[in-house]
Design a protein around this motif. Structure first.
Motif, short mmCIF file in Angstrom:
data_model
loop_
_atom_site.label_atom_id
_atom_site.label_comp_id
_atom_site.label_asym_id
_atom_site.label_seq_id
_atom_site.Cartn_x
_atom_site.Cartn_y
_atom_site.Cartn_z
N TRP A 80 104.12 39.04 125.62
CA TRP A 80 103.24 37.87 125.53
C TRP A 80 101.94 38.15 124.78
CZ3 TRP A 80 104.06 37.43 131.48
CH2 TRP A 80 105.37 36.98 131.74
N GLY A 81 101.76 39.37 124.30
CA GLY A 81 100.62 39.67 123.46
C GLY A 81 99.44 40.34 124.14
N TYR A 82 99.63 40.83 125.35
CA TYR A 82 98.55 41.53 126.04
C TYR A 82 98.46 42.98 125.54
CZ TYR A 82 98.00 37.78 129.46
OH TYR A 82 97.74 36.58 130.06
N GLU A 83 97.26 43.51 125.58
CA GLU A 83 97.03 44.94 125.39
C GLU A 83 97.31 45.60 126.74
OE1 GLU A 83 92.95 47.27 125.35
OE2 GLU A 83 93.23 46.14 123.48
N VAL A 84 98.34 46.43 126.81
CA VAL A 84 98.84 46.92 128.09
C VAL A 84 98.46 48.38 128.28
CG1 VAL A 84 100.89 47.31 129.51
CG2 VAL A 84 100.73 45.26 128.07
N HIS A 85 97.93 48.68 129.46
CA HIS A 85 97.54 50.05 129.82
C HIS A 85 98.32 50.44 131.08
CE1 HIS A 85 94.04 50.06 127.03
NE2 HIS A 85 94.14 48.75 127.23
N THR A 86 99.04 51.54 131.01
CA THR A 86 99.90 51.98 132.11
C THR A 86 99.36 53.25 132.76
OG1 THR A 86 101.29 53.30 130.64
CG2 THR A 86 101.92 51.00 130.95
N GLY A 87 99.94 53.61 133.90
CA GLY A 87 99.60 54.86 134.57
C GLY A 87 98.22 54.90 135.17
N ILE A 88 97.64 53.75 135.47
CA ILE A 88 96.31 53.70 136.08
C ILE A 88 96.50 53.71 137.60
CG2 ILE A 88 94.15 52.40 136.24
CD1 ILE A 88 95.02 51.09 133.54
N GLY A 89 96.00 54.75 138.27
CA GLY A 89 96.32 54.90 139.68
C GLY A 89 97.80 55.20 139.84
N LYS A 90 98.33 56.08 139.02
CA LYS A 90 99.74 56.52 139.00
C LYS A 90 100.65 55.45 138.41
CE LYS A 90 99.19 59.80 142.80
NZ LYS A 90 99.66 60.24 144.13
N THR A 91 100.92 54.36 139.14
CA THR A 91 101.87 53.36 138.66
C THR A 91 101.23 52.01 138.41
OG1 THR A 91 102.50 53.08 140.99
CG2 THR A 91 103.97 54.40 139.62
N GLY A 92 99.90 51.96 138.35
CA GLY A 92 99.20 50.70 138.13
C GLY A 92 99.22 50.28 136.67
N ILE A 93 99.06 48.98 136.46
CA ILE A 93 99.08 48.39 135.12
C ILE A 93 97.85 47.49 134.96
CG2 ILE A 93 100.32 46.81 133.56
CD1 ILE A 93 102.01 49.16 133.99
N VAL A 94 97.26 47.50 133.78
CA VAL A 94 96.25 46.50 133.43
C VAL A 94 96.64 45.86 132.11
CG1 VAL A 94 93.84 46.05 132.80
CG2 VAL A 94 94.37 47.64 134.66
N GLY A 95 96.70 44.54 132.11
CA GLY A 95 96.92 43.79 130.88
C GLY A 95 95.62 43.15 130.45
N ARG A 96 95.21 43.42 129.22
CA ARG A 96 93.94 42.90 128.70
C ARG A 96 94.20 41.88 127.61
NH1 ARG A 96 90.84 44.03 124.24
NH2 ARG A 96 88.57 43.70 124.46
N LEU A 97 93.47 40.77 127.69
CA LEU A 97 93.57 39.74 126.66
C LEU A 97 92.17 39.23 126.34
CD1 LEU A 97 95.60 38.11 124.95
CD2 LEU A 97 95.60 36.37 126.76
N GLN A 98 91.74 39.46 125.12
CA GLN A 98 90.43 39.01 124.64
C GLN A 98 90.64 37.79 123.75
OE1 GLN A 98 87.03 40.45 124.96
NE2 GLN A 98 86.52 38.45 124.05
N ILE A 99 90.00 36.69 124.12
CA ILE A 99 90.08 35.47 123.33
C ILE A 99 88.65 35.07 122.94
CG2 ILE A 99 90.79 33.05 123.26
CD1 ILE A 99 93.13 35.00 123.44
#
Length: 393
Positions: free
Chosen positions: A49-68
């Motif tokens: 869907w176009g998010y900047e995806v960061h994995t492995g945060i807190g072992k199995t955590g995910i952050v999806g970033r979207l700047q508009i």
């Protein structure tokens, strides 16, 4: 499904996709810090869907970033992903396929809600600022929130405010419960080892009995809330395990206890922690026994901040109507490790009614529980309205 004007029509039109995701997660539950397949699926969807995806945060955590746009405000929304070590007993066609593991708290639904909102927001892009979608592992007492924070969550993904929701069996579908201040209790886990002197049961004078000491401690601990905490405050001390000895006629050397301690204010939490240490040590000394105490705060008191709570409450009033905004059940003593995030950032935690009686009313952490799919588009619409209003275009 009965038409609900609060629900965004495009989210409703795509509902089957996210119900299928929810059922897939439910059938394949993963415990805390083991959410590898869940994290992979979340990351794949966000990337599509176009998010900047960061994995492995807190072992199995995910952050999806979207700047508009060029907006300077930033917003974080968190969903938990982990399941519980419970054997499912629902008989559902999408029931857990993993023995002894089950989504018995609705985290499969929370994840699907945030994904549904994520797709809509990526398609419409009707906001101006930085959005961070936080998919957290290990909420169920294993420290997933602190693991993400220790990995620099808010340093890497700054948030002016953070929000999270939880489904609430017993509250009607479509109702929201929130309030400023304490929204969930602190939760402490306490392990106590009492060490005496073993002896023959027929000659107790040659020993020092840790069982008698433990029995005394159990009784005195029951007075801590009643005689140290105001009757207008809430606190709970529960002894969940007391184990000592192996047979009839032997006084053992050790007795082990496991406790949970909960409070609805930081002051009560501090008082109970200090008094518990005092009682255990002094009771042990009076019997000639030594006491070792391992006291761990699993989650602090969850405190909703005033401005962020009012902002969300006003949105609910505007889009859903004041009748669907209710006060949380009195004296909720459950805990939530989103509280650790709220200690670092202002924000709000809201309950979303999962239903009553046989329509979503089964309590969480129960082998017969299931998340109510009817609330999925309601939760997703809430997050969309929050993003579009907090990060106004």
């Amino acid at each position: 499904m009965v038409h609900d004007p609060f629900i965004i029509s495009e989210i409703l039109n795509n509902l089957d996709e996210f119900v299928a995701i929810r059922h897939q997660l439910h059938a394949h539950p993963e415990l805390g810090f083991e959410e590898n397949k869940t994290s992979d699926m979340v990351a794949q969807k966000l990337q599509e869907w176009g998010y900047e995806v960061h994995t492995g945060i807190g072992k199995t955590g995910i952050v999806g970033r979207l700047q508009i746009g060029n907006g300077q405000r930033s917003l974080g929304i968190r969903a938990d992903m982990d399941a519980l070590p419970i054997q499912e007993n629902t008989g559902l066609p999408y029931a857990s396929t993993y023995p002894g593991k089950m989504h018995a708290c609705g985290h499969d639904g929370h994840t699907a809600i945030l994904l549904a909102a994520a797709k809509y927001l990526a398609n419409t892009r009707r906001f101006n600022g930085e959005l961070h979608l936080i998919f957290q592992p290990a909420e169920e007492g294993l420290g997933g929130a602190t693991a993400m924070l220790n990995d620099g969550l808010f340093d890497r993904f700054p948030c002016d405010a953070i929000y999270a929701l939880h489904n609430a069996p017993g509250l009607p579908v479509g109702c929201f419960a929130l309030k400023e201040g304490a929204m969930a209790a602190s939760s402490d886990s306490v392990d106590i080892r009492l060490t005496g002197v073993g002896a023959h049961g027929a000659m107790p004078n040659f020993g020092i009995d840790p069982i008698v000491t433990a029995s005394s401690i159990v009784m005195v601990l029951q007075t801590l809330v009643a005689r140290n905490i105001s009757a207008t405050e809430a606190g709970v001390i529960t002894i969940g395990m007391l184990h000592a000895g192996q047979t009839h006629n032997v006084i053992p050397e050790h007795a082990d206890m496991k406790l949970t301690v909960r409070a609805l204010s930081r002051e009560t939490h501090a008082t109970l922690k200090q008094r518990l240490h005092d009682v255990v040590q002094l009771q042990a000394q009076s019997y000639g026994v030594t006491a070792e105490i391992d006291y761990r705060t699993i989650a602090p008191v969850l405190v909703n901040t005033p401005d962020e709570t009012l902002f969300l409450a006003n949105l609910i009033r505007e889009y859903a109507g004041i009748e669907r905004l209710i006060q949380p059940p009195h004296g909720m003593m459950g805990s939530e490790d989103f509280a650790w995030m709220l200690e670092q950032k202002p924000g709000c935690y809201v309950l979303l009614g999962n239903g009553t009686d046989n329509n979503g009313g089964c309590m969480i952490h129960n082998p017969g529980y299931d998340f109510n799919d009817h609330i999925l588009p309601i939760g997703a619409s809430l997050w969309v309205r929050l993003v579009e209003n907090y990060l106004k275009a």
